[in-house]
Design a protein around this motif. Structure first.
Motif, mmCIF file in Angstrom:
data_model
loop_
_atom_site.group_PDB
_atom_site.id
_atom_site.type_symbol
_atom_site.label_atom_id
_atom_site.label_comp_id
_atom_site.label_asym_id
_atom_site.label_seq_id
_atom_site.Cartn_x
_atom_site.Cartn_y
_atom_site.Cartn_z
ATOM 1 N N GLY A 77 -38.815 20.187 65.964
ATOM 2 C CA GLY A 77 -38.546 19.253 67.171
ATOM 3 C C GLY A 77 -39.184 19.825 68.699
ATOM 4 N N GLY A 78 -39.062 18.836 69.840
ATOM 5 C CA GLY A 78 -39.851 19.110 70.857
ATOM 6 C C GLY A 78 -39.137 20.131 71.752
ATOM 7 N N LEU A 79 -39.552 20.398 72.990
ATOM 8 C CA LEU A 79 -38.836 21.351 73.985
ATOM 9 C C LEU A 79 -38.196 20.640 74.939
ATOM 10 N N LEU A 80 -37.011 21.095 75.283
ATOM 11 C CA LEU A 80 -36.037 20.654 76.235
ATOM 12 C C LEU A 80 -36.518 21.527 77.555
ATOM 13 N N ILE A 81 -36.939 20.998 78.752
ATOM 14 C CA ILE A 81 -37.447 21.812 79.882
ATOM 15 C C ILE A 81 -36.631 21.436 81.058
ATOM 16 N N SER A 82 -35.932 22.709 81.752
ATOM 17 C CA SER A 82 -35.292 22.589 82.857
ATOM 18 C C SER A 82 -36.074 22.896 83.872
ATOM 19 N N LEU A 83 -36.364 21.788 85.037
ATOM 20 C CA LEU A 83 -37.271 22.472 86.049
ATOM 21 C C LEU A 83 -36.971 21.665 87.357
ATOM 22 N N PRO A 84 -37.443 22.276 88.462
ATOM 23 C CA PRO A 84 -37.064 21.480 89.746
ATOM 24 C C PRO A 84 -37.470 20.003 89.734
ATOM 25 N N GLU A 85 -36.699 19.043 89.911
ATOM 26 C CA GLU A 85 -36.908 17.703 90.111
ATOM 27 C C GLU A 85 -38.334 17.325 90.339
ATOM 28 N N HIS A 127 -37.306 26.912 84.889
ATOM 29 C CA HIS A 127 -35.936 27.555 85.012
ATOM 30 C C HIS A 127 -35.620 27.884 83.577
ATOM 31 N N SER A 128 -35.699 27.080 82.674
ATOM 32 C CA SER A 128 -34.915 27.105 81.470
ATOM 33 C C SER A 128 -35.761 26.324 80.311
ATOM 34 N N VAL A 129 -35.757 26.726 79.010
ATOM 35 C CA VAL A 129 -36.436 26.022 77.965
ATOM 36 C C VAL A 129 -35.727 26.209 76.744
ATOM 37 N N THR A 130 -35.746 25.337 75.684
ATOM 38 C CA THR A 130 -35.248 25.444 74.398
ATOM 39 C C THR A 130 -35.953 24.458 73.741
ATOM 40 N N ASP A 131 -36.051 24.903 72.406
ATOM 41 C CA ASP A 131 -36.738 23.894 71.309
ATOM 42 C C ASP A 131 -35.395 23.055 70.619
ATOM 43 N N LEU A 186 -36.716 17.579 80.891
ATOM 44 C CA LEU A 186 -37.609 16.574 80.001
ATOM 45 C C LEU A 186 -37.690 17.068 78.613
ATOM 46 N N LEU A 187 -38.071 15.978 77.834
ATOM 47 C CA LEU A 187 -38.076 16.226 76.463
ATOM 48 C C LEU A 187 -39.395 15.814 75.986
ATOM 49 N N THR A 188 -40.021 16.533 75.220
ATOM 50 C CA THR A 188 -41.376 16.595 74.756
ATOM 51 C C THR A 188 -41.742 15.827 73.407
ATOM 52 N N LYS A 189 -40.945 15.500 72.524
ATOM 53 C CA LYS A 189 -41.003 14.875 71.518
ATOM 54 C C LYS A 189 -39.824 13.892 71.067
ATOM 55 N N PRO A 190 -40.050 12.770 70.416
ATOM 56 C CA PRO A 190 -38.834 11.790 70.158
ATOM 57 C C PRO A 190 -37.960 12.310 69.173
ATOM 58 N N LEU A 191 -36.768 11.677 69.202
ATOM 59 C CA LEU A 191 -35.902 12.226 68.144
ATOM 60 C C LEU A 191 -35.636 11.525 66.974
#
Ligand code: CO
Ligand code: CO
Length: 323
Positions: free
Chosen positions: A280-288, A198-202, A150-155
Motif C-alpha cells: 500500500g501507500g504511505l500515510l504522511i503526517s506533516l504541517p498543514e 513529522h511521521s510516516v507509516t506504510d 496525506l495518503l499516496t495510494k488508493p485503498l
C-alpha cells in the motif's frame, strides 16, 4: 501478534537499538555510527494474484516498503521461500524469483542469499536491509496536532485480490490494482526529504485505520479522517458489496477496538478504510501549510497526494472518522 507473544520475554537491550519491536514501528533501526543506521525488516506472504511473476514482483515491492516508510534506502535483501516442490513445477518458483529479482533490480537492491523450505502452501518475500541517517528516521509515533494527513495510494487491494480468488474481479480492475501494488514507494520517500515530515507509516495489513491508530496512539494524538476524501481503487466498492471481504477487515476493526468513532460513515466506507493492503501507500503526517506543496511533488511521481484528514490534540479516542 508478535508484540503480544513477546510480552514478558526478556529481550537483550542494546543502546544502539534506535527503534525496537516495542514501538510497533515499520522496521527496526540499529545505529552503526553517527551518520548511519541499519533499517531492518522482513515480510512474506501467500500469493495475492495468479501470475507467479507478478506475485514475485509484488512481494518484493511490499517487503521494501517498510524501509522507505522509515526514510531509509534499501541496500540488500535475503529471499524467503516456502514452496510445495512435490506438487508444483520448478518453473513456477523460477517465475516468482524472476519477478522478485526484477523489482529488486529496479530498487537497486542486491539479493545476497536466502532460505527455502518445503511447505504445502507457497509463501514468498524478503528480509531487507537499508540505511538511514539516524537524525532523519521517520517514526510512526511523532505526528503533531495541526498536521495534515496525506495518503499516496488508493485503498482496496484486499477486496480486489479476494475477488481475484473467487473469480469476481475483471481483468481490467485487477490490472489497475496490480499497477498500484507494483509501484515502489521509493520516489515518495525521496520527495519527502525536502519537507519537515513529522511521521510516516506504510499502509499494509492493518488497513488505513489500523496503521493510523498505531500512529495516533504512538503520538498521543487524535486523527480525524473525512471518509469521503479517502481514495478508493476502481471496482473495490462493487466487489465489497458482492461480499468479497477479506477476513482482515473485521480483525482490523477488533485491533482498533474502542478507540474509534465513526460519525455517520456507511458500513461500505468502513470496510474500505479497514481493508488490509498489500504494498500500500504511505500515510504522511506533516504541517498543514506544507501539505499542498508535497502533494504536488507526489503527484509528479505518479502517486496520489490526497489529504484525507488532520491531526489534533488527543480527545476521547485516537481515531475519529467523519462522513
Ligand atoms: Co509498515
Ligand atoms: Co492510547
Amino acid at each position: 501478534m508478535l508484540q503480544r507473544a513477546l510480552a514478558e520475554i526478556n529481550v537483550f537491550k542494546d543502546p544502539n537499538v534506535l527503534v525496537g519491536f516495542e514501538k510497533a514501528d515499520d522496521a527496526g533501526v540499529y545505529r552503526l555510527d553517527d551518520q548511519n543506521a541499519l533499517v531492518q525488516t522482513v515480510d512474506f506472504f501467500t500469493p495475492v494474484v495468479d501470475d507467479p511473476f507478478i506475485y514475485g514482483q509484488i512481494a518484493a515491492a511490499n517487503s521494501l516498503s517498510d524501509v522507505y516508510a522509515m526514510g531509509g534506502i534499501p541496500r540488500f535483501a535475503l529471499s524467503i521461500v516456502c514452496f510445495p516442490a512435490d506438487k508444483l513445477a520448478a518453473e513456477v518458483l523460477h517465475e516468482i524469483l524472476r519477478g522478485g529479482s526484477e523489482k529488486m533490480h529496479e530498487a537497486q537492491v542486491a539479493v545476497i542469499g536466502g532460505h527455502s523450505v518445503r511447505d504445502p502452501e507457497i509463501k514468498f518475500g524478503y528480509c531487507v536491509s537499508g540505511l538511514v541517517n539516524p537524525q532523519k528516521i521517520y517514526s510512526n509515533s511523532a505526528a503533531k496536532p495541526g498536521d495534515a494527513l496525506l495518503l499516496t495510494k488508493p485503498l482496496g487491494t484486499g477486496i480486489i485480490t479476494t475477488g481475484i480468488k473467487f473469480e469476481k474481479t475483471s481483468d481490467e480492475i485487477a490490472q489497475e490494482a496490480i499497477e498500484w501494488m507494483l509501484k515502489l514507494n521509493a520516489k515518495a520517500r525521496d520527495r519527502m526529504e525536502n519537507f519537515p515530515i513529522h511521521s510516516v507509516t506504510d499502509v499494509t495489513g492493518y488497513g488505513l485505520i489500523g496503521h493510523a491508530y498505531e500512529m495516533a496512539h504512538g503520538s498521543g494524538t487524535t486523527m480525524i479522517f473525512r471518509a469521503n476524501e479517502v481514495p478508493v481503487m476502481r471496482g473495490a466498492e462493487k466487489l465489497a458489496k458482492q461480499g468479497m471481504l477479506p477476513g482482515g477487515i473485521e480483525s482490523n476493526r477488533g485491533y482498533v477496538g474502542q478507540s474509534i468513532v465513526w460519525n455517520g460513515v456507511s458500513s461500505l466506507r468502513q470496510q474500505i478504510m479497514l481493508d488490509p493492503q498489500t504494498s500500500g501507500g504511505l500515510l504522511i503526517s506533516l504541517p498543514e501549510e506544507e501539505a499542498k506543496r508535497l502533494a504536488v511533488e507526489l503527484e509528479a511521481e505518479g502517486f496520489l497526494g490526497q489529504q484525507i484528514g488532520c491531526v489534533s490534540a488527543f480527545k476521547e479516542t485516537h481515531i475519529r472518522v467523519e462522513s
